[in-house]
Scaffold this motif. Structure first.
Motif, PDB file in Angstrom:
ATOM      1  N   UNK A  94      12.997  -9.972   0.428  1.00 35.34           N
ATOM      2  CA  UNK A  94      13.648 -10.400   1.668  1.00 35.34           C
ATOM      3  C   UNK A  94      14.937 -11.142   1.341  1.00 35.34           C
ATOM      4  N   UNK A  95      15.969 -10.879   2.089  1.00 39.79           N
ATOM      5  CA  UNK A  95      17.216 -11.606   1.883  1.00 39.79           C
ATOM      6  C   UNK A  95      17.082 -12.996   2.510  1.00 39.79           C
ATOM      7  N   UNK A  96      17.545 -14.012   1.795  1.00 35.73           N
ATOM      8  CA  UNK A  96      17.517 -15.373   2.343  1.00 35.73           C
ATOM      9  C   UNK A  96      18.312 -15.399   3.650  1.00 35.73           C
ATOM     10  N   UNK A  97      17.806 -16.148   4.636  1.00 37.61           N
ATOM     11  CA  UNK A  97      18.444 -16.112   5.961  1.00 37.61           C
ATOM     12  C   UNK A  97      19.201 -17.404   6.304  1.00 37.61           C
ATOM     13  N   UNK A  98      19.011 -18.448   5.519  1.00 39.64           N
ATOM     14  CA  UNK A  98      19.591 -19.743   5.911  1.00 39.64           C
ATOM     15  C   UNK A  98      20.951 -20.016   5.283  1.00 39.64           C
ATOM     16  N   UNK A  99      21.388 -19.149   4.384  1.00 39.83           N
ATOM     17  CA  UNK A  99      22.686 -19.370   3.735  1.00 39.83           C
ATOM     18  C   UNK A  99      22.710 -20.706   3.028  1.00 39.83           C
ATOM     19  N   UNK A 100      23.842 -21.409   3.105  1.00 36.39           N
ATOM     20  CA  UNK A 100      23.943 -22.650   2.326  1.00 36.39           C
ATOM     21  C   UNK A 100      23.310 -23.843   3.034  1.00 36.39           C
ATOM     22  N   UNK A 101      22.607 -23.627   4.167  1.00 34.79           N
ATOM     23  CA  UNK A 101      21.890 -24.790   4.729  1.00 34.79           C
ATOM     24  C   UNK A 101      20.472 -24.912   4.202  1.00 34.79           C
ATOM     25  N   UNK A 102      20.014 -23.942   3.382  1.00 40.21           N
ATOM     26  CA  UNK A 102      18.626 -23.986   2.906  1.00 40.21           C
ATOM     27  C   UNK A 102      18.356 -25.247   2.077  1.00 40.21           C
ATOM     28  N   UNK A 103      19.297 -25.619   1.224  1.00 38.62           N
ATOM     29  CA  UNK A 103      19.081 -26.764   0.330  1.00 38.62           C
ATOM     30  C   UNK A 103      18.844 -28.072   1.074  1.00 38.62           C
ATOM     31  N   UNK A 104      19.734 -28.409   1.989  1.00 42.64           N
ATOM     32  CA  UNK A 104      19.575 -29.681   2.742  1.00 42.64           C
ATOM     33  C   UNK A 104      18.350 -29.644   3.636  1.00 42.64           C
ATOM     34  N   UNK A 105      18.094 -28.490   4.221  1.00 42.63           N
ATOM     35  CA  UNK A 105      16.958 -28.387   5.138  1.00 42.63           C
ATOM     36  C   UNK A 105      15.635 -28.551   4.376  1.00 42.63           C
ATOM     37  N   UNK A 106      15.523 -27.873   3.232  1.00 44.54           N
ATOM     38  CA  UNK A 106      14.314 -28.020   2.414  1.00 44.54           C
ATOM     39  C   UNK A 106      14.125 -29.462   1.965  1.00 44.54           C
ATOM     40  N   UNK A 107      15.221 -30.127   1.627  1.00 44.92           N
ATOM     41  CA  UNK A 107      15.138 -31.544   1.222  1.00 44.92           C
ATOM     42  C   UNK A 107      14.638 -32.398   2.389  1.00 44.92           C
ATOM     43  N   UNK A 108      15.121 -32.088   3.596  1.00 41.99           N
ATOM     44  CA  UNK A 108      14.661 -32.831   4.776  1.00 41.99           C
ATOM     45  C   UNK A 108      13.168 -32.604   5.022  1.00 41.99           C
ATOM     46  N   UNK A 109      12.680 -31.389   4.714  1.00 47.54           N
ATOM     47  CA  UNK A 109      11.249 -31.111   4.888  1.00 47.54           C
ATOM     48  C   UNK A 109      10.393 -32.020   4.000  1.00 47.54           C
ATOM     49  N   UNK A 110      10.916 -32.334   2.802  1.00 44.92           N
ATOM     50  CA  UNK A 110      10.178 -33.254   1.930  1.00 44.92           C
ATOM     51  C   UNK A 110       9.992 -34.603   2.610  1.00 44.92           C
ATOM     52  N   UNK A 111      11.069 -35.034   3.295  1.00 45.80           N
ATOM     53  CA  UNK A 111      10.996 -36.308   4.017  1.00 45.80           C
ATOM     54  C   UNK A 111      10.019 -36.204   5.188  1.00 45.80           C
ATOM     55  N   UNK A 112      10.055 -35.071   5.895  1.00 52.53           N
ATOM     56  CA  UNK A 112       9.135 -34.887   7.031  1.00 52.53           C
ATOM     57  C   UNK A 112       7.678 -34.858   6.552  1.00 52.53           C
ATOM     58  N   UNK A 113       7.469 -34.290   5.368  1.00 53.21           N
ATOM     59  CA  UNK A 113       6.111 -34.300   4.830  1.00 53.21           C
ATOM     60  C   UNK A 113       5.673 -35.732   4.503  1.00 53.21           C
ATOM     61  N   UNK A 114       6.595 -36.488   3.932  1.00 53.25           N
ATOM     62  CA  UNK A 114       6.311 -37.903   3.647  1.00 53.25           C
ATOM     63  C   UNK A 114       5.916 -38.654   4.918  1.00 53.25           C
ATOM     64  N   UNK A 115       6.483 -38.218   6.041  1.00 53.71           N
ATOM     65  CA  UNK A 115       6.203 -38.858   7.337  1.00 53.71           C
ATOM     66  C   UNK A 115       4.978 -38.221   8.017  1.00 53.71           C
ATOM     67  N   UNK A 116       4.269 -37.340   7.285  1.00 53.15           N
ATOM     68  CA  UNK A 116       3.078 -36.644   7.797  1.00 53.15           C
ATOM     69  C   UNK A 116       3.393 -35.758   8.995  1.00 53.15           C
ATOM     70  N   UNK A 117       4.609 -35.212   9.022  1.00 52.85           N
ATOM     71  CA  UNK A 117       4.993 -34.312  10.113  1.00 52.85           C
ATOM     72  C   UNK A 117       5.009 -32.847   9.674  1.00 52.85           C
ATOM     73  N   UNK A 118       4.865 -32.619   8.372  1.00 50.82           N
ATOM     74  CA  UNK A 118       4.778 -31.252   7.862  1.00 50.82           C
ATOM     75  C   UNK A 118       3.740 -31.215   6.759  1.00 50.82           C
ATOM     76  N   UNK A 119       3.211 -30.003   6.535  1.00 52.23           N
ATOM     77  CA  UNK A 119       2.227 -29.824   5.468  1.00 52.23           C
ATOM     78  C   UNK A 119       2.643 -28.647   4.606  1.00 52.23           C
ATOM     79  N   UNK A 120       2.709 -28.824   3.319  1.00 49.15           N
ATOM     80  CA  UNK A 120       2.964 -27.704   2.419  1.00 49.15           C
ATOM     81  C   UNK A 120       2.638 -28.107   0.991  1.00 49.15           C
TER      82      UNK A 120
END
Ligand SMILES: [Zn+2]
Length: 304
Positions: free
Chosen positions: A278-304
């Motif tokens: 699959x071709x990546x769909x987020x372009x150059x926003x993938x890096x910052x967004x994935x980093x933000x997900x780490x923070x959301x997981x820390x806040x118990x708002x995401x699971x992975x």
């Protein structure tokens, strides 16, 4: 009331930040030079100023940061960031952490991209996915059974430095036959130079491929086989359900047509599997967004 997190993508020359809410929507995104040549204090000051700018007064609860290489908390060093020597000297992350009032989660940038792409196009459909970044280098992040698999040292997924030819081309890492030594943008360029005596970027080689240029066709035909065999190794080792391809070299459309048949033919075990690339769909926003997900997981708002 909304809850907020900040994601940071620290690169060799620039740093980016985004503010997200608990629904994972990007509310603001900013960037500025990281200036590693001006020292650790300056890099940290740039990151802190950027966080303030992105947050715009919102009260965020955690910060995730994607960095080159692998951060080792024990000695406070990012290993494997040779293009930015400052990042390989101890102290950058601990200094940043000491200046923040909220938790800071550090992760390899390829893992951040993998996370963001996984949630963008795989979650709920595939549980076991490898996201490969192919550009000046070759890295990957692994999501195994819906979990980010970083390994005990955060070093899992170094597909670019697994070998497909033990006496093959010498890689920058010192080993022979690494995927990166054939498939990165500069490696494609080097192969074209070997065959045609001319130095070209991967994009230009693709243009010539389209026009029927023989050396360009040869470069890509060799690369399809190498990528197909390398990805088949990964599927065979990890029982992957899909592969996501990102980074500058992923914009060449040939991979999606020519590599899957080679890869699928090389799979071991259950017959008839068709693993999508699959071709990546987020372009150059993938890096910052994935980093933000780490923070959301820390806040118990995401699971992975
Ligand atoms: Zn290597």
């Amino acid at each position: 009331m909304s809850r907020f997190a900040v994601g940071i993508d620290l690169g060799g020359t620039k740093v980016e930040a985004c503010l997200v809410d608990e629904a994972r929507a990007i509310l603001a995104r900013k960037r500025r030079p990281s200036e590693p040549d001006k020292g650790r204090e300056r890099v940290v000051a740039n990151i802190l100023a950027l966080i303030d700018e992105a947050a715009g007064g919102a009260r965020f609860e955690a910060v995730g940061i994607g960095t080159p290489g692998t951060y080792s908390a024990g000695d406070d060093i990012m290993y494997g960031a040779p293009h930015t020597p400052l990042y390989e000297r101890p102290g950058l992350v601990s200094l940043l952490r000491s200046r923040l009032a909220v938790p800071l989660i550090v992760e390899n940038d390829a893992n951040c991209l993998a996370l963001a792409e996984f949630f963008a196009q795989c979650h709920g459909r595939y549980s076991t996915v490898m996201a490969v970044i192919l550009g000046t280098g070759m890295g990957s992040g692994l999501i195994l059974g819906n979990r980010l698999h970083r390994g005990p040292n955060g070093n899992a997924g170094e597909i670019g430095h697994t070998s497909i030819a033990i006496d093959g081309r010498l890689c920058e890492c010192g080993r022979r036959g690494c995927g990166e030594a054939y498939l990165s943008g500069p490696s494609l360029g080097r192969r074209y130079t070997e065959l045609a005596g001319e130095a070209l970027s991967a994009d230009k080689i693709f243009e010539r491929y389209e026009r029927g240029d023989a050396p360009a066709r040869r470069v890509f035909e060799e690369s399809f086989r190498i990528m197909g065999e390398l990805f088949a190794n990964c599927v065979n080792a990890l029982d992957l359900e899909a592969i996501v391809l990102g980074g500058g070299v992923s914009n060449i459309p040939l991979w999606y047509e020519h590599v899957p048949p080679i890869m699928n033919k090389a799979l071991f075990g259950i017959p008839g599997r068709r693993i999508p690339i699959l071709k990546a769909v987020l372009g150059d926003s993938a890096g910052v967004l994935g980093a933000a997900y780490l923070a959301l997981r820390e806040m118990h708002l995401m699971e992975f």
